[in-house]
Structure formats: C-alpha cells, structure tokens
Design a protein around this motif. Structure first.
Motif: not given
Length: 200
Positions: A3-7, A29-33, A41-47, A75-76
């Motif tokens: 699971n990857v988040l893009i900022a 891709i689980v989220g984008k900021a 906020q997204l990292i802490l909520s989506l982990q 962990s992230c």
C-alpha cells in the motif's frame, strides 16, 4: 500487496505517478496528498506501507513530515522523491532515517523496484545524491546554522543575540565566519547559498 501513499504538490506529477504505479501487480495506491499537512494526516490515518514524498510542499516540507512520521509510526517506509540534488537535503534525510531518496527523473520501473526493495528492509539512494553529498559537506557548525537561519528570517543582529542568548558582538563574529566559509560578500548571499544547498 504494497500500500503506497503519494505526497506531491504538483497535480500532474501526482496523477501520473499514481496511474503508472497502479499498473504494477503488487502495488496499490491508497491515497494522494497535495501538501505536507495533508500527507501527515493521511499517513497516520491510512497507515500505508510506503509513502513517496516530495520535499518542497506547502505547509510542511517532506523532510518535516518524514521526521514526524518516524517519531509517531515506525512501520511506514518513506522514500523521498525530489528534483533537487541538494546535499543538505540528503544529509537531513539520512539523519531522519528515511528509507529511500531518489531523483524524480528516474524511470517508473526503477521506482517500483525501489519500493519493493525498501519493503524488503533495504535502503535505496540515488548514486548521484550520495556523490553530491560527499563533494559538498556542510562547512557550517550548528550554531552558525542557527544564526544564518535567523538572518534568513530577516532578524537583526540584536534580535538574533536575544533569541540565541549571545552578545551582539558574538553574533557579528559568527556572521563574519559564515561569510568567510561560504566565500560570499554579505549575509544575504550567505542565506541564498545555504538555502540552495539545503544547509538551512
């Protein structure tokens, strides 16, 4: 599945990275900021397992977010993606303990492989950044960086001496030492050079 988040504050690049990485079978891709605050906020909520992080973003820089994430959730994994091969940024990123530091001009295949490698516990750094960092060690002491940072905020010598609990003469001595070390003519040039290299 990783699971990857893009900022990333540039919308087009954020969209392109998301679309291209979505083609990888093992990456989701689980989220984008679009800014640092939103990223945290997204990292802490989506982990997410991995966050791809730009450095220069509104509200909080990528390095500030990375530092917070490393304090709050180990962990992230954080991979910094940057256009800037600034040695000071690289030094800060290594101190924070990021898991990867890559230049944005690499291929999507290389990036996907770096994400997998980081998930296996390895650290991924662009060779250009490592060599650039070796050639450009920061010559400033921590105290000189403090003085220059305040100068960059437009503080007078008097204000700096009050904030740093130093005499005005000592502040002037630090400033003259900084100007000599950076081989510039004045404090404005010193601030510019140090910022360009990511030293302050």
């Amino acid at each position: 599945m990783i699971n990857v988040l893009i900022a990333e504050d540039q919308g087009m690049l954020r969209g392109a990275l998301g679309s291209l990485l979505d083609f990888e079978d093992d990456i989701d891709i689980v989220g984008k900021a679009s800014n640092g605050k939103e990223a945290l906020q997204l990292i802490l909520s989506l982990q997410p397992d991995v966050c791809l992080m730009d450095i220069e973003m509104p509200f909080m820089s990528g390095l500030e977010v990375a530092s917070e994430v490393k304090k709050q959730m180990s962990s992230c994994k954080i991979i910094i993606l940057t256009t800037f091969a600034r040695p000071g940024y690289f030094e800060q990123a290594v101190k924070i303990g990021v898991d990867g530091y890559m230049l944005k001009d690499g291929s999507i295949d290389e990036l996907a492989e770096s994400i997998r490698s980081v998930m296996r516990g390895k650290r991924e750094f662009s060779p250009e950044l490592i060599f650039g960092s070796m050639k450009n060690d920061n010559p400033l002491t921590d105290r000189e960086k403090d003085v220059l940072r305040l100068a960059g905020e437009g503080k007078t010598s008097k204000e700096m001496s009050a904030e740093l609990f130093l005499s005005a003469g000592t502040v002037r001595n630090y400033m003259s030492e900084i100007i000599n070390k950076l081989e510039v003519k004045n404090r404005t040039e010193a601030v510019t050079v140090a910022k360009e290299k990511g030293w302050i």
